[in-house]
Design a protein around this motif. Structure first.
Motif: not given
Length: 252
Positions: A124-135, A163-170
């Motif tokens: 859903t985030c991908e389709k809406a281009d809202r990677w920030d919410k997925a992060l 997208d954004g901060d790799w370290t904070a994401a994973l």
């Protein structure tokens, strides 16, 4: 629905699911109404799930989310499947904001998102281009020491991590390397492209180094994406130096 004492909630759920299988979600919803108004039975969460599932079988996204909302209005406790169905309906509707609410509601009911919930939410985030919410979701899971299965999440997780901060994401780059096989060149291409879109030059170079370590030579598409990620002359020079140092003919 005929009024029969032997017809209980479980049998009614099966009837609704059967209508969904044959493409008649409206009759499935009608059975739910008949259950209450003719049979005098109060639908439980499993009955509601069956009606929602019948709608999803027929891409009746709005009807499905309306039933999910009805489940809450009735004061029923949703199940993990209820939330999964809601996320599927919202993916179909393209409503990422509501999807965020569903994840939050899961938390309020004491549920932890499973890989199935996460996959649907990321789509859903991908389709809406809202990677920030997925992060945000990935960071929440990491904070609770819940680690999504990278092999199940596929290319989405790689795009999100860049997208954004790799370290904070994973915060687990080594695990990311282990989760990716040599056949995943397309995943890396998408990830480097995501870096280019978000100006993440350092992450683009990290990905290319990982590709080289796993024996995958970046092709022209990857190289061009990496160069686009570099916003200054100095960054572009460093990128070109890395690409040429790999010794691949495409980089000469």
């Amino acid at each position: 629905v005929e009024k029969r004492g032997a017809l209980g909630p479980t049998s009614i759920s099966k009837v609704m699911l059967a209508f969904g299988k044959v493409g008649d979600s409206q009759r499935a919803i009608g059975v739910l109404d008949d259950m209450e108004h003719i049979l005098g039975l109060k639908p439980n969460a499993l009955n509601m799930n069956a009606a929602i599932g019948a709608c999803l079988e027929n891409n009746a996204w709005k009807e499905a989310i309306d039933l999910y909302d009805s489940l809450h209005r009735r004061g029923l406790r949703p199940t993990s499947l209820s939330f999964e169905y809601a996320l599927r309906a919202l993916e179909g509707l393209g409503q990422w904001e509501r999807a965020v609410e569903v994840i939050q509601t899961m938390e309020g009911h004491g549920f932890i998102p499973t890989d199935r919930h996460i996959r649907i939410f990321l789509k859903t985030c991908e389709k809406a281009d809202r990677w920030d919410k997925a992060l945000d979701l990935l960071e929440l899971l990491r904070g609770r020491k819940i680690k999504p299965q990278l092999s199940n999440l596929g290319p989405n997780i790689i795009q999100l991590a860049t997208d954004g901060d790799w370290t904070a994401a994973l915060d687990q780059l080594d695990d990311l390397e282990k989760a990716i096989s040599k056949s995943d060149q397309e995943m890396f291409t998408m990830a480097v492209t995501a870096c280019a879109t978000n100006g993440q030059d350092r992450r683009a170079l990290e990905l290319i180094r990982i590709m080289a370590k796993q024996g995958m030579w970046p092709d022209k598409q990857v190289a061009d994406a990496a160069l686009r990620a570099c916003s200054t002359d100095g960054q572009r020079a460093a990128c070109l130096e890395l690409l040429t140092s790999l010794g691949h003919p495409n980089m000469q």
